[in-house]
Enzyme design. Structure first.
Site, PDB file in Angstrom:
ATOM      1  N   CYS A   1       0.828  -1.205   0.000  1.00 58.33           N
ATOM      2  CA  CYS A   1       0.000   0.000   0.000  1.00 58.33           C
ATOM      3  C   CYS A   1       0.863   1.256   0.000  1.00 58.33           C
ATOM      4  CB  CYS A   1      -0.928  -0.009   1.217  1.00 58.33           C
ATOM      5  SG  CYS A   1      -2.074   1.390   1.298  1.00 58.33           S
TER       6      CYS A   1
ATOM      7  N   CYS B   1      -5.992  -4.138   7.150  1.00 55.37           N
ATOM      8  CA  CYS B   1      -7.141  -3.235   7.218  1.00 55.37           C
ATOM      9  C   CYS B   1      -8.348  -3.734   6.455  1.00 55.37           C
ATOM     10  CB  CYS B   1      -6.744  -1.840   6.736  1.00 55.37           C
ATOM     11  SG  CYS B   1      -6.454  -1.703   4.952  1.00 55.37           S
TER      12      CYS B   1
END
Length: 377
Positions: free
Chosen positions: A101, A197
């Site tokens: 990410c 997440c």
């Protein structure tokens, strides 16, 4: 400078944005909408993909007194992070989605958009330190060793570091919380996010089974010992990682009564091999797809970190540049890492981040390992 502050909705990114303002920068807060459907990822306060997090980020921006926008990068996030996570696990590797990410979203997509809009830098709440060095901007470990996040930033290039700000790198986390409370930020006591997440309940294996569907390799298979004797069955290789001890559900104990660990995962045949912990000992790591924080080295004597929360290992490194080999096509750049002491539970797909003291030199994706047990055979 004109600065974009990436605000996840947690205390660190809010405090970082406040510090950027205090330093005299013209700051605009942005929150990344990373889920196509927020309810399909996390709920509550455990991650950074929820509606609650977006609202917390907006309230923090209001307290700080900066403009605030939501940027929808859900398609890019799904393609570059979520799909990568699924395909890596399906291939028997162990990826780090937070590192991906940072590479693909926060310091590529976000930074590219920020620069195109006339901003000079992106500020985040990562715990790492930037210094000016003889060859450019250097990335170093943070002052708070317990919170250091230089490992997941090890994919950043010199160009990206030149446009990055990490305002919290010189401050211990408890002091950041106290500072946030003094500033009136309601997220001062918000718990840190944990796990991945986009996995709703932290159950990676269950999430992978649901999302992969028909792409799930070998929903059933054998768990074998090093002699090839079946000692258990499993319902999918994605439930295992190299070095795993818990949840193996073996049908028969080891002859010596000692615990067994996952040594190898073969997704094509669905075979998971288990054995004693000492057979996990790795002395050599081969890495591919290196990314350098500055000038690429040819050799290095330093340290390597092989997991996000793992220890450093002293090592010697040799970088073999990409070359054209007659009759074999192009050989890609490889990074060969000799460990001076064995490391345990190291899996292909993880990142090897190289350090010279506290300075991040660069990183590579682990493609293969060499074990003490293999050399002894």
């Amino acid at each position: 400078m004109r600065v974009i502050a990436a605000m996840s909705g947690g205390v660190d990114s809010a405090a970082a944005a406040a510090r950027a303002v205090e330093a005299g920068h013209d700051v605009t807060g942005i929150h990344l909408a990373l889920s196509r459907n927020p309810a399909s990822y996390r709920s509550g306060a455990r991650g950074c993909c929820t509606i609650e997090d977006a609202n917390d980020a907006r309230r923090a921006a209001d307290v700080i007194g900066i403009p605030f926008y939501v940027w929808d990068l859900s398609d890019r996030f799904h393609e570059d992070v979520v799909e990568d996570f699924m395909s890596e696990y399906a291939s028997g590797r162990t990826p780090n989605p937070c590192l991906r990410c940072n590479e693909k979203i926060k310091f590529a997509a976000v930074l590219d958009r920020a620069l195109a809009l006339g901003f000079d830098a992106v500020a985040t709440g990562h715990y790492a330190v930037l210094h000016d060095g003889p060859d450019g901007v250097e990335l170093h470990r943070s002052a708070d060793a317990a919170k250091d996040q230089s490992y997941v930033l090890g994919v950043l290039t010199q160009e990206q570091l030149r446009h990055s700000l990490f305002p919290l790198g010189d401050t211990p986390k408890p002091q950041v919380r106290e500072e946030a409370a003094r500033r009136g930020l309601l997220v001062a006591d918000k718990p840190d996010s944990h796990d991945i997440c986009f996995v709703a309940d932290g159950d990676n294996a269950g999430w992978l089974r649901e999302k992969l569907g028909d792409r799930m390799p070998n929903t059933e298979g054998a768990i074998v010992d090093e002699a090839g004797v079946e000692v258990g069955r499993h319902s999918g290789t994605t439930a295992f990682t190299i070095g795993q001890r818990r949840g193996l559900r073996l049908g028969q104990p080891a002859a010596d009564g000692r615990p067994r660990f996952v040594l190898d995962i073969e997704p094509v045949s669905g075979t998971v091999t288990v054995g004693p912990r000492e057979h996990l000992a790795v002395t050599h790591v081969s890495g591919v797809r290196p990314r350098w924080a500055g000038t690429a080295p040819t050799t290095l004597e330093g340290t390597v970190q092989l997991r996000a929360h793992g220890q450093e290992h002293r090592c010697r490194v040799a970088v073999h540049p990409a070359v054209e080999e007659a009759g074999h096509g192009r050989r890609e750049t490889t990074v060969e890492i000799e460990l001076l002491e064995p490391a345990y539970g190291i899996a292909p797909g993880q990142a090897a981040v190289l350090y010279d003291g506290t300075r991040v030199v660069g990183s590579a994706t682990i493609a293969a390992t060499r074990r003490v047990a293999d050399a002894a055979r």
